[in-house]
Design an enzyme around this catalytic site. Structure first.
Site, PDB file in Angstrom:
ATOM      1  CG  HIS A  30     -10.400 -47.565  20.091  1.00 61.04           C
ATOM      2  ND1 HIS A  30     -11.271 -48.127  19.189  1.00 61.04           N
ATOM      3  CD2 HIS A  30      -9.160 -47.944  19.685  1.00 61.04           C
ATOM      4  CE1 HIS A  30     -10.599 -48.825  18.289  1.00 61.04           C
ATOM      5  NE2 HIS A  30      -9.305 -48.725  18.575  1.00 61.04           N
ATOM      6  CD  GLU A  31      -5.927 -46.150  20.495  1.00 60.91           C
ATOM      7  OE1 GLU A  31      -5.192 -47.140  20.662  1.00 60.91           O
ATOM      8  OE2 GLU A  31      -6.459 -45.890  19.401  1.00 60.91           O
ATOM      9  CG  HIS A  40      -5.945 -51.381  21.314  1.00 64.55           C
ATOM     10  ND1 HIS A  40      -6.200 -52.550  20.645  1.00 64.55           N
ATOM     11  CD2 HIS A  40      -6.380 -50.381  20.491  1.00 64.55           C
ATOM     12  CE1 HIS A  40      -6.756 -52.290  19.475  1.00 64.55           C
ATOM     13  NE2 HIS A  40      -6.879 -50.972  19.359  1.00 64.55           N
ATOM     14  CG  HIS A  80      -6.294 -57.408  24.283  1.00 64.43           C
ATOM     15  ND1 HIS A  80      -6.589 -57.466  22.944  1.00 64.43           N
ATOM     16  CD2 HIS A  80      -6.055 -58.697  24.656  1.00 64.43           C
ATOM     17  CE1 HIS A  80      -6.547 -58.721  22.535  1.00 64.43           C
ATOM     18  NE2 HIS A  80      -6.208 -59.486  23.554  1.00 64.43           N
TER      19      HIS A  80
END
Length: 623
Positions: free
Chosen positions: A408-409, A412, A415
């Protein structure tokens, strides 16, 4: 707050908590250096940080002196905006360093003071630049368009200029904006007070678990609430919420004040509501928020179906709130950090070789602070300085949830890397509405990868159960949080006071609705209704709904990428990430084929949950 002054938090979205190293806590010093991040690319030392802060402070008069020059001509406007942008980049670097240090050890006085100094500096910068938006608005749209045609250097500022004009009806005069900006550190103090209360001041008790004393605090609670022994889970819940509940009145003051602040600022800026004010910053229609809540409410029978399946699989006579978190099937598999990295890299293969290779490079650097430690903040987040590698903060517990959190992190993180490589600083910072899509898409891809590799029906059942729990936690739970925010802000707008007990009443009603208390699905014990005090996201008004909308969007993109016969869906998705903050998020998703203002994406989440349960029931029937 003027858009040209950096907010009182790092520019990149933070996930789950707040947010080495040069100044490690006693608990972290024993850690492998490879499991702590290296902040020296940001500042070589604390002294270098302080020198940069002093330089930023000394520059404030020169920034204030730019007032009155923006409308002279195109070159003057570009010069001023370039200098303001450079100041914001320096502020970002200062903030990230300060928060990164504090979150690794909240007990350290120097870390607290450093963050306090940044709050002061942010307020001073905001006051020094409070005239910028009103002055740009006075130039007018027609003349600004002429300036942009005359000077190509203004292209990097086009998005900000668009927002300044768009928000003109909600912008105060220069003097009023200066006052609001100067008060920013005071307005943000409630969140910091809540964080220090949880991480430093509350003396969390210890209980005996599996023959050993274990402290039950805001980090370890997340681990022990999954314990397979029901009596242990109940003891953990009773201990944690019993201690939290002793501070109900104090938490009521901090959160009630934060809600009051949101309402007052919305009224001052002439927004119809606090939710409308929050969403306006990113051009998200309020109808998206309310459609999410309405469609999720319609899907509650599916959530209740999941709870009944959970009760059946755990062989429980009834269901309580402390029965949500244990895995539906026991699986004694430990996932170390290296294994979590390997699985994440394998899972993102559908996003293409360049994405994989870049992620592998980042994982090979000292970009993460991985292990829990005394005084360390709970949860996980990603933040960054433009031009530097992203930083990821974790509390790795060697379980499958920890693998999912790492994926998940780094969603980010990637991104951030893609946006920074594709956009100038002024357009790279992406809105929160898009941010969670990148993170949750990685989670969906991880789930798909793990299911494809499953070697037995029981392993598949475990993974399907984990996916169900992710959908519950990311979609239904976050929407419940979003509805809580609506109700608390509506209460203040109606003239009601929010005491700790009133907040508990509002939250308890929602817990019972979402978990089927009246239908006999799950018993909600009153002592757990103070859970609202445990959620730090409520101090970032109308933030959490984006987890739920992103869950729907991530499922859409992951499914489309997985079923495609060519690279078009993948590149469409990656282009959304590369766009950073250069496009309005809802409009950008619509161009990518996803209408977040319609029921369709939320209905798809409900269909996915039902399909998972159909498959699980089929596998259970074959056991």
């Amino acid at each position: 707050m003027p858009r040209f002054a950096l907010p009182t938090a790092p520019r990149r979205p933070l996930v789950m908590a707040l947010w080495l190293c040069l100044s490690l806590s006693a608990g972290a010093q024993a850690a492998d250096p490879a499991l702590t991040w290296d902040l020296t690319p940001i500042y070589a030392s604390d002294n270098a940080w302080d020198a940069a802060r002093q330089a930023a402070l000394a520059e404030l008069p020169a920034l204030s002196a730019l007032r009155g020059t923006l409308g002279r001509d195109a070159a003057s406007l570009r010069t001023a905006l370039d200098r303001i942008s450079a100041a914001n980049q320096r502020m970002e670097r200062l903030w990230v360093y300060a928060y990164a240090l504090q979150s690794t050890d909240n007990r350290e006085r120097r870390h607290q003071e450093r963050v306090g100094l940044m709050g002061q500096l942010s307020g001073q910068l905001g006051a020094a630049l409070a005239w910028v938006e009103p002055e740009i608005q006075q130039i007018g749209a027609q003349r600004l368009a002429q300036f942009q045609r005359q000077d190509a250097g203004l292209a990097r500022h086009a998005t900000r200029l668009h927002h300044v004009l768009r928000l003109q009806p909600h912008t105060l005069g220069a003097e009023a904006e200066s006052v609001v900006a100067a008060l920013a550190p005071v307005r943000g103090a409630t969140a910091q007070a809540r964080g220090l209360l949880v991480d430093v001041d509350i003396r969390w008790p210890s209980i005996t678990i599996d023959g050993k004393p274990e402290k039950i605090d805001d980090t370890s609670y997340g681990r022990w609430r999954q314990h397979p022994d029901r009596a242990v889970r109940k003891h953990v819940f009773d201990t944690f919420f019993g201690q939290l509940g002793q501070f109900e009145s104090t938490f009521g003051i901090t959160l009630g004040t934060a809600v009051q602040d949101n309402v007052v600022m919305a009224q001052l800026r002439k927004h119809p509501s606090a939710v409308a004010a929050s969403l306006a910053a990113d051009e998200v229609p309020e109808s998206v928020y309310r459609t999410l809540v309405a469609e999720t409410r319609k899907g509650l029978p599916t959530l209740h179906r999941y709870f009944r399946l959970r009760q059946q699989m755990l062989k429980l006579p009834d269901l309580h709130y402390y029965d949500i978190y244990p895995a539906l099937l026991k699986r004694d598999v430990s996932y170390g950090v290296d294994e979590a990295k390997r699985l994440t890299l394998a899972a993102v293969q559908p996003l293409g070789a360049p994405y994989q290779q870049q992620l592998q490079r980042l994982l090979g650097q000292r970009t993460m602070h991985v292990l829990p430690a005394e005084g360390k903040s709970g949860g996980a987040y990603q933040t960054s300085v433009y031009g530097e590698s992203p930083l990821v903060f974790l509390n790795h517990q060697n379980d499958y949830d920890s693998v999912s959190t790492l994926a998940h992190e780094w969603g980010h993180g990637m991104h951030t890397a893609l946006a920074n490589a594709s956009q100038p600083f002024e357009k790279a910072s992406y809105p929160l509405f898009i941010a969670e899509i990148a993170a949750i898409t990685n989670e969906v891809l991880l789930s798909q990868h793990m299911l494809a590799q499953a070697k037995s029906p029981d392993e598949k059942l475990y993974l399907l159960g984990h996916e169900l729990e992710r959908l519950r936690g990311t979609y239904f739970r976050q929407t419940m949080f979003a509805e809580f925010e609506l109700r608390t802000h509506d209460a203040v707008q109606a003239g009601e006071s929010l005491s700790g007990k009133r907040l508990t009443e509002i939250y308890c009603g929602l817990l019972k609705d979402y978990h089927g208390d009246a239908q006999g699905v799950m018993k909600i014990d009153p002592q757990y209704c103070q859970e609202w005090a445990f959620i730090p996201h409520f101090y970032r008004g109308f933030y959490v709904y984006q987890y739920a909308t992103s869950m729907a969007a991530a499922q859409f993109f992951a499914d489309r990428i997985a079923s495609a016969s060519d690279a078009t869906p993948r590149e469409t998705y990656l282009n959304v990430l590369r766009a950073g903050g250069s496009q309005a998020p809802v409009a950008a998703l619509k161009r990518a084929g996803l209408d977040m203002d319609s029921p369709a994406p939320y209905e798809a989440v409900i269909r996915r949950m039902n399909a998972i349960m159909d498959e699980m029931e089929r596998l259970l029937a074959q056991r």
